[in-house]
Design a protein around this motif. Structure first.
Motif, PDB file in Angstrom:
ATOM      1  N   PRO A 134      31.663  76.579  -0.707  1.00  0.00           N
ATOM      2  CA  PRO A 134      31.841  75.976  -2.026  1.00  0.00           C
ATOM      3  C   PRO A 134      32.690  74.711  -1.896  1.00  0.00           C
ATOM      4  O   PRO A 134      33.594  74.655  -1.045  1.00  0.00           O
ATOM      5  CB  PRO A 134      32.601  77.055  -2.814  1.00  0.00           C
ATOM      6  N   ARG A 155      29.608  77.247  -7.517  1.00  0.00           N
ATOM      7  CA  ARG A 155      30.110  77.180  -6.126  1.00  0.00           C
ATOM      8  C   ARG A 155      29.839  75.787  -5.578  1.00  0.00           C
ATOM      9  O   ARG A 155      30.684  75.179  -4.953  1.00  0.00           O
ATOM     10  CB  ARG A 155      29.446  78.259  -5.262  1.00  0.00           C
ATOM     11  N   ASN A 156      28.639  75.292  -5.802  1.00  0.00           N
ATOM     12  CA  ASN A 156      28.375  73.889  -5.568  1.00  0.00           C
ATOM     13  C   ASN A 156      27.558  73.364  -6.749  1.00  0.00           C
ATOM     14  O   ASN A 156      26.888  74.132  -7.435  1.00  0.00           O
ATOM     15  CB  ASN A 156      27.655  73.667  -4.233  1.00  0.00           C
ATOM     16  N   PRO A 202      26.056  72.162   2.345  1.00  0.00           N
ATOM     17  CA  PRO A 202      27.475  72.487   2.232  1.00  0.00           C
ATOM     18  C   PRO A 202      27.731  73.783   2.995  1.00  0.00           C
ATOM     19  O   PRO A 202      26.954  74.727   2.891  1.00  0.00           O
ATOM     20  CB  PRO A 202      27.668  72.693   0.728  1.00  0.00           C
ATOM     21  N   PRO A 237      14.051  74.259  -0.551  1.00  0.00           N
ATOM     22  CA  PRO A 237      13.603  75.126   0.544  1.00  0.00           C
ATOM     23  C   PRO A 237      14.151  76.544   0.484  1.00  0.00           C
ATOM     24  O   PRO A 237      13.507  77.466   0.987  1.00  0.00           O
ATOM     25  CB  PRO A 237      14.081  74.394   1.808  1.00  0.00           C
ATOM     26  N   SER A 240      10.431  69.458   4.598  1.00  0.00           N
ATOM     27  CA  SER A 240      11.207  69.844   3.408  1.00  0.00           C
ATOM     28  C   SER A 240      12.525  70.515   3.757  1.00  0.00           C
ATOM     29  O   SER A 240      13.465  70.460   2.973  1.00  0.00           O
ATOM     30  CB  SER A 240      10.388  70.770   2.506  1.00  0.00           C
ATOM     31  N   SER A 281      20.610  69.479  -1.459  1.00  0.00           N
ATOM     32  CA  SER A 281      19.868  69.218  -0.219  1.00  0.00           C
ATOM     33  C   SER A 281      19.001  70.391   0.206  1.00  0.00           C
ATOM     34  O   SER A 281      18.000  70.211   0.881  1.00  0.00           O
ATOM     35  CB  SER A 281      20.821  68.850   0.913  1.00  0.00           C
ATOM     36  N   ASN A 282      19.399  71.613  -0.123  1.00  0.00           N
ATOM     37  CA  ASN A 282      18.583  72.755   0.317  1.00  0.00           C
ATOM     38  C   ASN A 282      18.130  73.647  -0.829  1.00  0.00           C
ATOM     39  O   ASN A 282      17.655  74.761  -0.595  1.00  0.00           O
ATOM     40  CB  ASN A 282      19.312  73.573   1.393  1.00  0.00           C
ATOM     41  N   GLU A 303      27.159  79.304  -2.462  1.00  0.00           N
ATOM     42  CA  GLU A 303      28.263  78.993  -1.558  1.00  0.00           C
ATOM     43  C   GLU A 303      27.821  78.042  -0.448  1.00  0.00           C
ATOM     44  O   GLU A 303      28.628  77.257   0.059  1.00  0.00           O
ATOM     45  CB  GLU A 303      28.815  80.283  -0.937  1.00  0.00           C
ATOM     46  N   GLN A 304      26.567  78.138  -0.045  1.00  0.00           N
ATOM     47  CA  GLN A 304      26.070  77.283   1.034  1.00  0.00           C
ATOM     48  C   GLN A 304      24.828  76.494   0.617  1.00  0.00           C
ATOM     49  O   GLN A 304      23.966  76.194   1.456  1.00  0.00           O
ATOM     50  CB  GLN A 304      25.770  78.135   2.279  1.00  0.00           C
ATOM     51  N   SER A 305      24.747  76.208  -0.658  1.00  0.00           N
ATOM     52  CA  SER A 305      23.598  75.431  -1.141  1.00  0.00           C
ATOM     53  C   SER A 305      24.061  74.346  -2.087  1.00  0.00           C
ATOM     54  O   SER A 305      24.994  74.551  -2.866  1.00  0.00           O
ATOM     55  CB  SER A 305      22.620  76.321  -1.916  1.00  0.00           C
ATOM     56  N   HIS A 306      23.390  73.235  -2.036  1.00  0.00           N
ATOM     57  CA  HIS A 306      23.444  72.252  -3.107  1.00  0.00           C
ATOM     58  C   HIS A 306      22.092  71.561  -3.122  1.00  0.00           C
ATOM     59  O   HIS A 306      21.099  72.151  -2.658  1.00  0.00           O
ATOM     60  CB  HIS A 306      24.652  71.312  -3.000  1.00  0.00           C
ATOM     61  N   GLY A 365      21.435  86.242   4.490  1.00  0.00           N
ATOM     62  CA  GLY A 365      20.898  85.889   5.801  1.00  0.00           C
ATOM     63  C   GLY A 365      21.317  84.522   6.285  1.00  0.00           C
ATOM     64  O   GLY A 365      20.945  84.120   7.379  1.00  0.00           O
ATOM     65  N   GLY A 366      22.103  83.821   5.489  1.00  0.00           N
ATOM     66  CA  GLY A 366      22.566  82.497   5.903  1.00  0.00           C
ATOM     67  C   GLY A 366      23.891  82.516   6.646  1.00  0.00           C
ATOM     68  O   GLY A 366      24.454  81.468   6.928  1.00  0.00           O
ATOM     69  N   GLY A 375      10.067  70.756  -2.651  1.00  0.00           N
ATOM     70  CA  GLY A 375      10.164  70.936  -1.208  1.00  0.00           C
ATOM     71  C   GLY A 375      10.058  72.375  -0.749  1.00  0.00           C
ATOM     72  O   GLY A 375      10.939  72.878  -0.057  1.00  0.00           O
ATOM     73  N   ALA A 376       8.971  73.034  -1.119  1.00  0.00           N
ATOM     74  CA  ALA A 376       8.733  74.406  -0.653  1.00  0.00           C
ATOM     75  C   ALA A 376       8.588  74.412   0.862  1.00  0.00           C
ATOM     76  O   ALA A 376       8.032  73.481   1.439  1.00  0.00           O
ATOM     77  CB  ALA A 376       7.477  74.960  -1.311  1.00  0.00           C
ATOM     78  N   ILE A 377       9.066  75.476   1.488  1.00  0.00           N
ATOM     79  CA  ILE A 377       8.963  75.540   2.950  1.00  0.00           C
ATOM     80  C   ILE A 377       7.613  76.115   3.362  1.00  0.00           C
ATOM     81  O   ILE A 377       6.937  76.785   2.587  1.00  0.00           O
ATOM     82  CB  ILE A 377      10.080  76.397   3.580  1.00  0.00           C
ATOM     83  N   PRO A 378       7.249  75.874   4.621  1.00  0.00           N
ATOM     84  CA  PRO A 378       6.082  76.567   5.167  1.00  0.00           C
ATOM     85  C   PRO A 378       6.498  77.990   5.542  1.00  0.00           C
ATOM     86  O   PRO A 378       7.558  78.190   6.127  1.00  0.00           O
ATOM     87  CB  PRO A 378       5.740  75.751   6.410  1.00  0.00           C
ATOM     88  N   PHE A 400      21.422  84.982  11.775  1.00  0.00           N
ATOM     89  CA  PHE A 400      21.565  83.534  11.622  1.00  0.00           C
ATOM     90  C   PHE A 400      22.724  83.050  12.493  1.00  0.00           C
ATOM     91  O   PHE A 400      23.771  83.698  12.562  1.00  0.00           O
ATOM     92  CB  PHE A 400      21.873  83.269  10.147  1.00  0.00           C
TER      93      PHE A 400
END
Lengths: 547, 547
Positions: free
Chosen positions: A533, B188-189, A530, B487, A483, B483-484, B478-481, B427-428, B527-530, A445
Motif C-alpha cells: 500500500p 490500499r492503492n 506497487p 491483468p 498486457s 498498472s496491473n 495491497e499490491q495493485s494499482h 498468490g501474489g 488488458g486481459a491476460i492470455p 510466487f
C-alpha cells in the motif's frame, strides 16, 4: 571472480538515497542541491564522442526534466521546499575518461557486446554540495553510461524544482558479476517490438546487461529467417506475430546503445514442435498424444537429433540465425529433451546420449566456427556425458539452485537462473486446460524479497564459486503477453540486477530503495507494480512484519 | 430464488459460439451471416427511448466496427473468407418491448439501481440466417441492454468483413441470481477514475451488475466528503489521489448507464486508522505498535465504537457519504474488528459486543432512515449476537465458502465472496516488509478455473440456498494499482459473472469461450491476460491435462 562485501551507508533509512543497484562505495551528505534550469552535461573532454553516448546524455537530460518524482515520504517532499529553494544550484556534469582509458574511444554499443570478461562497466561519480560541477569518470564509454544511469537516480521534484537530497555524493562503482540478465520468452505468447524496447530501457535503468531472448519454442517460431522463410510463415501465430530481420536488428541496436548484449536462444533439440509445420521431416512425434508422454508442455514434438539430415538442417538454421546477432554468445537450449519421443521414433541404432552428443558437436561446431560461445541449460551437463560439449560453454542453472555446485564442479561457467528464486511466472496457477485444481509447478510466487535473498555462491567452495559469472530473472509466458509484461517483471527483476551488480544485499533494508525503483519506473512509463500500500511505501519499515 | 440447470448447446467445441455468460437457452445453426456496411439498430418501436439506451446502441455499433476479432482457430478464419463473402447480409436489428412491458419507458440507469429483486434483466434475441432483421425483445430497457451486450459477442472479422458464424441464433435469457458483482479496493492503492470507468465497461460486457466499491480503509481515505473536508485532505495519499464529488457522480452515472449499481462501502468500525489524521478523537490505538497486535494490517487504529460521540460522528459521516449514492444498498463493512485495540482503550464499561451492537444500531439506523439497505461482512453475523442488525441486512461471506450455510441459517440474504475461490489478489506473495519467506495468506492463486468450480449453494439445504442472492470476485490492492488492474482482474472475474448469471457451468468446456472473452476485451482496450499460450487458445481442448 572477485567478491566484495557491500558498503551499505547510513542514509538508507531516510528513503532518500535510493540508488539501485547499490554502488560498491557510496558516501552521502545531508545537503539539498538544486538542478539549474540550464543544467547541461559536458562531454567536451571526450574527443569524437560516439553517437550512442550523445544519445544517452540526451535521455539523461530528459529524465531530469520528466521524472518529476516526489521523495517517498508522507508529504512527498513538501516540507523540503523552502530549504530546497535556498539550496546551491548545480549547472553542469562533466564526463571524462580517467587515466586508465586506452585513448581509443569506442561506442557503448561496441563495448556492450564485448566478451563478458572484457567489459569495463565501472565508473566514479561526484556530486559536490556547493554547486560546482558534478563529475563522472570511467575507463570506458560503457562505464560513463553506467554512471549516467546512477546520476539519473539522484533527483527528486517539488514545487517545480528538481533537487538532490543528500549532497555531497561520492561513488566508486563496478559490478561484482559480468553477467546480469533478464530472459523473455516470445514463443508461448508474442510481444510487440515496442514492448521489448520498453523492457530494454527498464533493464538498463538497473544496469542489467544481457537480454536473454528465448525467441522460439514448441508453440511458435516468431523469428524471420531469410534462408528458411517457411519456418516463421508456418510457425508464427500469424503474419503480424513475426520479428522481421529489421525488427531483430532494431532490438539489437536499441539494446546495445543501452549497454545490453542480446543473448539469442534457439532451444534444441526439444521445444521445437512448431518446426513440424514447415519441415515435418525433421520433427519426431509432432503433436503426439497424450502430449504429457512426449513433452513437458503441449504440443509434443522435437528435432530428430539422431538423424544426420536433421543435424545438418539444425546446424544450418542456427548458423543463419546467429549470423544476424553481433554478440559473442548463442544459446542452443537443450532442456527437457523427451526420451519417449526419441525412443518411439529413433531408428538410427544410436543410444540417446550418443545421438545427442553427435548432434551437439555438430550444432555447436558450426556456431563456434563463426566465433560464438555456446550457452546451454543445465541438463546438457548434469544429465548427459557429452564429450562434444566444449568446456568454454556457459551453463544456465534453472531446475534448482541446488544444482549450481555440480555444474561448477564439472568445470563450466554458469549463470544462476534457478526456478526456485528467479522464475517470475511461478504462482500464477496452472494453465493447462481442464485442470481446475492445478497450481504452478514452481509455486509459490517468487516475491522480490524471496529473489533478493538468493546467494549466488551458496553451498559452494571458493573453487566452485569462481565459475559463477552472474544470473538473471526469467519470464516464461504461457500466461503473459503485452498486457501484463511490465507488472510481472517490474520491479521484481531489479532484485537479481542488484545481487549480481552489488553482491548479495540486506533484505531487511532494501525495500525503501526498491519502492523508489518502482515509483521512478512508473514516472518513466513502465508499469511497475506497487509492492505495498502507498501508506507503507511512504513510511520506510513501518509495515515490516515485526514493526 | 429459482435455480435452473444450464442448457449447454453442442457447438462449444467449435470455439465459435462464444457467448459469455451462457444464455439460459441457446440454439445455433451452422451458417455464416455478413453484417451489412449500412447495418443499423432500429429502436423505432420504442417511444421516447432514454438517452442511455441510445448511447448503448451507439456503443454496440461501435464495437461491431472496431472489435475486428478473428475467430479463435488456427487460421483465424481465413478459410471462412470465401464462404463468408457469399453469405446473406443482415442490415438491421430491431429492438422492442414485449407484451409483458408496463408501457412506461424507464432508463437503463434507473432500472439498474432498482431493488435487486425488482430488476428485470431478461431478454430474447433472434438472428435469422437469411438476412432478415435480427430482434431483441425484453420487458425492460435494462433487458434490451443485456441483449445488446449478447449481440455484440456474436461477431468476428476476416478480410474486412464482420460476420456471425452460427446463424440462425435463438436465445432466451435471464439471470439466475440478481447480484453479480466485482469489488475494487481503492484505499490500499489509488486508481484514477479512468481506470474505474474502463473496469465498468468490461464488467458490463459480462453482465456484472454491481460495482462493490471498497472506497476507504486504514491506509487512505480518498473520498471527498464536503461535510468533512479534512477527512480526505488529511487522509488521501495526496491532492491528486482523491475522488471528488464530481468524480463519484461520474462513476455512478457511467456505471448506471451500463446496467451497474454502485454499492459503496465505508468499512467500520475497523479498517479506519487513517481517520485519526483528521479526527484523532474518534480513533483508538492509531498506529499502535506492534501493529500486528492491534490490526490485521498496518496501520493499527479503529473507531472508538464504544463512544457515543464517535458513534454520532460515524453515523453522520456515513449519512453524508451515502446521500451521494442513489442506489438502495450501502455497506458498513464490519470485518476484522480488533479486540486488543478495544480492550486497551475502552473506558465505557460496556462489553465489546454491547458496544458494537449499539454502534451498529445507530449507524445502520441513520442509513435505513434514508432508505438504504445495509450490507456487512460475515463476522457481524457469525461472530457476534447483534440484536440491532435488521434481518434485511445483506451479508458478504468472505473468510471461507464454508461459512455461507451458517449465514443463511441465521436468516440473512448473502453474497458469495469467499476468499478461497474469489480473491483475485491471492498468490501474489506476502507484501509485509522484512518477511522474505512470506506468501499470500490465501495462497494459492485463484485461477479462473478454480473460481469457476465454485458452487453457490454447496452444502446448503434448499431453505439455506434461498438466501443466496449472488456473488462477486474481489480485488484487494495491497499490491495493485492502475498498472496491473486489468491483468489481475480480466478475464478471471468473468468466472463469477457466468456462475451467477447462468448458474454453475462445466469447467471442462468453458475455456474456449473464456479465451474469446479475453481476446475480445483486448480488442476493446482492456488488458486481459492470455490464459494459455496462443497455440492452445487457437486449438480448443488440445492443451487439456489429459489431451
Amino acid at each position: 571472480m572477485t567478491r566484495r562485501s557491500l558498503l551499505i551507508v547510513s542514509a538508507l533509512a531516510s528513503a532518500a538515497s535510493a540508488l539501485w543497484p547499490l554502488p560498491t562505495s557510496l558516501s552521502t551528505g545531508e545537503s539539498f542541491l538544486r538542478l539549474a534550469s540550464d543544467f547541461s552535461i559536458d562531454h567536451s573532454s571526450i574527443s569524437n564522442p560516439p553517437q550512442d553516448l550523445l544519445d544517452a546524455i540526451t535521455r539523461t537530460l530528459g529524465f531530469l526534466q520528466t521524472d518529476q518524482l516526489g521523495v517517498l515520504t508522507v508529504d512527498r517532499g513538501a516540507s523540503n521546499a523552502s530549504a530546497v529553494k535556498a539550496a546551491p544550484e548545480i549547472s553542469s556534469l562533466k564526463l571524462s575518461f580517467d587515466t586508465g582509458h586506452s585513448g581509443t574511444v569506442t561506442s557503448i554499443s561496441d563495448e556492450a557486446i564485448d566478451d563478458l570478461e572484457s567489459r569495463v562497466e565501472g565508473y566514479s561519480l561526484t556530486l559536490p554540495a556547493d554547486g560546482s560541477a558534478a563529475t563522472i569518470q570511467a575507463n570506458s564509454t560503457l562505464g560513463l553510461f553506467r554512471g549516467l544511469t546512477t546520476f539519473g537516480q539522484l533527483w527528486y521534484y517539488v514545487d517545480n524544482i528538481t533537487y538532490a537530497v543528500e549532497a555531497p555524493v561520492e561513488i566508486t562503482d563496478s559490478p561484482v558479476y559480468p553477467y546480469r540478465g533478464f530472459m523473455l520468452d516470445t514463443a508461448r505468447n508474442f510481444f510487440p517490438v515496442s514492448d521489448i524496447l520498453r523492457t530494454l530501457d527498464a533493464m538498463s535503468w538497473v544496469k542489467i546487461n544481457t537480454f536473454h531472448w528465448h525467441m522460439v519454442d514448441s508453440q511458435s517460431f516468431p523469428i524471420e529467417v531469410p534462408e528458411f522463410p517457411l519456418i516463421s510463415a508456418n510457425g508464427a501465430y500469424g503474419p503480424t506475430f513475426v520479428y522481421s530481420t529489421a525488427d531483430v536488428q532494431n532490438i539489437i541496436t536499441y539494446a546495445a546503445a543501452r549497454g545490453i548484449d542480446v543473448l539469442p536462444e534457439v532451444d534444441t533439440p526439444g521445444h521445437t514442435a512448431i518446426i513440424s509445420e514447415s519441415y515435418p521431416e525433421h520433427v519426431a512425434c509432432p503433436q503426439a498424444t497424450p502430449w504429457a508422454t512426449y513433452a513437458n508442455e503441449p504440443p509434443a514434438g522435437q528435432l530428430r537429433f539422431a538423424s544426420a539430415d536433421t543435424t545438418n538442417f539444425t546446424a544450418s538454421l542456427l548458423s543463419s540465425i546467429s549470423a544476424r546477432f553481433p554478440g559473442k554468445y548463442f544459446s542452443t537450449g537443450g532442456d527437457e529433451i523427451n526420451t519417449e519421443c526419441y525412443t518411439a521414433l529413433n531408428a538410427s541404432g544410436q543410444t540417446f546420449e550418443q545421438a545427442l552428443d553427435t548432434f551437439t558437436g555438430a550444432t555447436h561446431g558450426v556456431l563456434q566456427s563463426s566465433g560464438k560461445t555456446t550457452v546451454v541449460w543445465e541438463e546438457m551437463v548434469l544429465d548427459f556425458n557429452l564429450t562434444s560439449l566444449r568446456n568454454d560453454t556457459i551453463v544456465m542453472v534453472w531446475i534448482s539452485s541446488e544444482d549450481a555446485a555440480a555444474v561448477a564442479s564439472a568445470g563450466f561457467r554458469l549463470v544462476q537462473a534457478p526456478s526456485n528464486y528467479f522464475y517470475l511466472d511461478c504462482g500464477g496457477g496452472g494453465w493447462v486446460g481442464d485442470f481446475p485444481s492445478g497450481n504452478s509447478w514452481c509455486d509459490p510466487f517468487k516475491t522480490w524479497s524471496n529473489a533478493y535473498t538468493f546467494d549466488p555462491i551458496a553451498n559452494m567452495t571458493a573453487e566452485q564459486a569462481a565459475f559463477v559469472i552472474g544470473g538473471e530473472q526469467l519470464l516464461w509466458t504461457e500466461q503473459s503477453h503485452a498486457s501484463n509484461l511490465d507488472p510481472i517483471v517490474w520491479p521484481r527483476a531489479a532484485a537479481s540486477a542488484e545481487i549480481f551488480w552489488s553482491g548479495p544485499g540486506d533484505v531487511d533494508t532494501a525495500l525503501p530503495r526498491l519502492h523508489d525503483v518502482a515509483f521512478r519506473m512508473a514516472q518513466r512509463g513502465v508499469g511497475a507494480i506497487p509492492l505495498q500500500p502507498m501508506w507503507c511505501a511512504l513510511r520506510p519499515f513501518v509495515c515490516d512484519l515485526l514493526a
